[in-house]
Design an enzyme around this catalytic site. Structure first.
Site, short mmCIF file in Angstrom:
data_model
loop_
_atom_site.label_atom_id
_atom_site.label_comp_id
_atom_site.label_asym_id
_atom_site.label_seq_id
_atom_site.Cartn_x
_atom_site.Cartn_y
_atom_site.Cartn_z
N CYS A 1 0.81 -1.23 0.00
CA CYS A 1 0.00 0.00 0.00
C CYS A 1 0.85 1.28 0.00
CB CYS A 1 -0.96 -0.01 1.18
SG CYS A 1 -0.24 -0.64 2.71
N HIS B 1 -2.64 6.28 4.74
CA HIS B 1 -1.20 6.41 5.01
C HIS B 1 -0.70 7.78 4.51
CE1 HIS B 1 -1.36 2.31 6.04
NE2 HIS B 1 -0.74 1.75 5.01
N1 LIG Z 1 -4.96 -3.46 5.13
C1 LIG Z 1 -4.28 -2.91 4.13
O1 LIG Z 1 -4.12 -1.70 3.99
C2 LIG Z 1 -3.67 -3.79 3.09
C3 LIG Z 1 -3.15 -3.18 1.97
C4 LIG Z 1 -2.61 -3.98 0.98
C5 LIG Z 1 -2.61 -5.33 1.15
N2 LIG Z 1 -3.12 -5.92 2.25
C6 LIG Z 1 -3.08 -7.37 2.34
O2 LIG Z 1 -4.40 -7.89 2.22
C7 LIG Z 1 -4.53 -9.06 3.02
C8 LIG Z 1 -5.70 -8.93 3.98
O3 LIG Z 1 -5.53 -7.79 4.80
P1 LIG Z 1 -6.71 -7.22 5.72
O4 LIG Z 1 -6.18 -5.97 6.29
O5 LIG Z 1 -8.02 -7.23 5.01
O6 LIG Z 1 -6.75 -8.38 6.87
P2 LIG Z 1 -7.98 -8.86 7.76
O7 LIG Z 1 -8.92 -7.74 8.02
O8 LIG Z 1 -7.38 -9.56 8.92
O9 LIG Z 1 -8.76 -9.94 6.85
C9 LIG Z 1 -8.21 -11.19 6.49
C10 LIG Z 1 -9.16 -11.94 5.57
O10 LIG Z 1 -8.55 -13.15 5.12
C11 LIG Z 1 -9.41 -14.25 5.41
N3 LIG Z 1 -8.63 -15.48 5.64
C12 LIG Z 1 -7.71 -15.69 6.60
N4 LIG Z 1 -7.20 -16.95 6.47
C13 LIG Z 1 -7.84 -17.52 5.42
C14 LIG Z 1 -7.77 -18.80 4.80
N5 LIG Z 1 -6.95 -19.74 5.23
N6 LIG Z 1 -8.57 -19.03 3.73
C15 LIG Z 1 -9.42 -18.07 3.27
N7 LIG Z 1 -9.53 -16.85 3.81
C16 LIG Z 1 -8.75 -16.57 4.88
C17 LIG Z 1 -10.16 -13.82 6.66
O11 LIG Z 1 -11.33 -14.60 6.82
P3 LIG Z 1 -12.01 -14.74 8.29
O12 LIG Z 1 -12.82 -13.50 8.52
O13 LIG Z 1 -12.85 -15.96 8.12
O14 LIG Z 1 -10.89 -14.92 9.27
C18 LIG Z 1 -10.47 -12.37 6.26
O15 LIG Z 1 -11.54 -12.34 5.33
C19 LIG Z 1 -3.17 -9.27 3.70
O16 LIG Z 1 -2.42 -10.15 2.89
C20 LIG Z 1 -2.56 -7.90 3.67
O17 LIG Z 1 -1.17 -7.94 3.65
C21 LIG Z 1 -3.67 -5.17 3.24
#
Ligand SMILES: NC(=O)c1ccc[n+]([C@@H]2O[C@H](COP(=O)([O-])OP(=O)(O)OC[C@H]3O[C@@H](n4cnc5c(N)ncnc54)[C@H](OP(=O)(O)O)[C@@H]3O)[C@@H](O)[C@H]2O)c1
Length: 335
Positions: free
Chosen positions: A126, A234
């Site tokens: 990001c 950010h």
């Molecule tokens: N937040 C940001 O600004 C940002 C920016 C760029 C990239 N990312 C990337 O995007 C990803 C998610 O980030 P987030 O901030 O959205 O995290 P988050 O709020 O913790 O959400 C994680 C998601 O992944 C799902 N999940 C976890 N383990 C899984 C599995 N084994 N199979 C299928 N689904 C699974 C979770 O499902 P449950 O609800 O069932 O646990 C939830 O839907 C990460 O890789 C992060 O690095 C985040």
């Protein structure tokens, strides 16, 4: 188009659904996917209810596109299975970004690298996305030699649990912690784990991903990434040294005319970008444009964007839009 959103219950996944809806991406069928604990939960998309399914069930439904935001290990394991089944994967995790066989794409910068053979496409970090959107037009015109960036990153960048930690601390309620220290009323100069050279993984992502997206290894980048207790997006303080001389008003005009950039730079009226204003917007906001008076050809600026939108969901949907517009989805498999 049949679209699977893997991680549909998370912060990025929820934003992904909102952005797919807002931008009218041609979703004929949505397949929301999450971990075992969420299977069966209901998700509303465009007024219709969908049940969350497992990754295995999602592959069986043969989506055209799968947008992953479910962490690196899920992507490493599952994205190749989707790709082998002919699904085009756009992945938000860091799993594939530096793999030389995978494209790392910010549509305003390098969408033209995409081909029908690209079945797993990486969405950059990001902090890197918002920086390169602003750097690209400046690099084209003045050639960047070196970038020194310090970030001020929102807790939304860590996911749902981090937002909970901030608000629990604010309310004085005990709860699970994702940061090693309190985040409310604090600043933590660590994002992701430390690597052997003393930099964090987040800092190394900014350094390496910038070169890959810009397609220029000669750009030197050094970074300090910091978590702060804000929600909207950010912020980055960026010092850019160019090879060529620049004119400040020309820089402003160049940025103002660049896709995805909004210049907010009117200090006489106290106008500059802030995360509160960037929240839920797709653009990258640039301000505090001024010369670094300590050395030639060097610019200081301040870059702000919503990490859940341009830093994640919007960028991924823009990649999907580009692929769809160039008819690059599914071709390699059919051929
Ligand atoms: N937040 C940001 O600004 C940002 C920016 C760029 C990239 N990312 C990337 O995007 C990803 C998610 O980030 P987030 O901030 O959205 O995290 P988050 O709020 O913790 O959400 C994680 C998601 O992944 C799902 N999940 C976890 N383990 C899984 C599995 N084994 N199979 C299928 N689904 C699974 C979770 O499902 P449950 O609800 O069932 O646990 C939830 O839907 C990460 O890789 C992060 O690095 C985040």
């Amino acid at each position: 188009m049949k679209v699977a959103v893997v991680g549909a219950t998370g912060l990025v996944g929820t934003k992904m659904l909102q952005v797919l809806d807002e931008r009218n991406f041609p979703v004929t069928e949505l397949i929301p996917v999450a971990s075992a604990k969420s299977v069966g939960k209901e998700i509303t998309f465009k007024g219709k209810q969908y049940k969350v399914v497992s990754v295995e069930d999602a592959i069986k439904q043969k989506p055209d596109v799968a947008i992953f935001s479910a962490g690196g290990s899920t992507s490493l394991q599952q994205a190749p299975l989707f790709a082998e089944a002919g699904v085009t994967v756009i992945d938000n995790s860091s799993a594939w970004r530096m793999d030389p066989t995978k494209k790392l794409v910010v549509p305003e910068v390098n969408a033209d690298v995409l081909t029908p053979e690209d079945k797993i496409i990486a969405n950059p970090n990001c902090s890197t996305i918002q920086m390169v959107v602003a750097l690209k037009p400046l690099h084209d015109k003045y050639k960047i030699k070196r970038v020194v960036v310090s970030t001020y990153q929102s807790v939304t960048g860590t996911g749902v649990k981090a937002v909970d930690q901030l608000f629990n601390e604010r309310k004085g309620v005990e709860g699970p912690k994702v940061y090693p220290y309190p985040i409310d009323l604090n600043v933590i100069p660590q994002i992701d784990v430390f690597t052997e050279n003393g930099y964090t993984k987040e800092e190394m992502k900014m350094i390496l991903e910038t070169k890959k997206i810009m397609g220029d290894d000669s750009i030197k980048v050094t970074a300090t990434t910091v978590r702060i207790p804000v929600m909207g997006g950010h912020s980055e303080s960026v010092n850019i040294e160019f090879l060529h001389e620049f004119d400040l008003s020309e820089v402003r005009e160049l940025l103002a005319n660049s896709p995805g950039v909004v210049v907010v730079d009117d200090v006489a009226n106290l106008k500059y970008p802030m995360p509160l204003d960037a929240h839920d917007k797709d653009e990258v906001f640039v301000g505090r444009l001024r010369r670094d008076e300590t050395q030639p050809n060097t610019l200081n600026c301040w870059i702000v964007s919503d990490n859940l939108r341009k830093g994640a969901a919007t960028n991924a949907v823009q990649i999907a839009e580009y692929l769809a517009s160039k008819n690059l989805i599914g071709q390699a498999v059919e051929a």
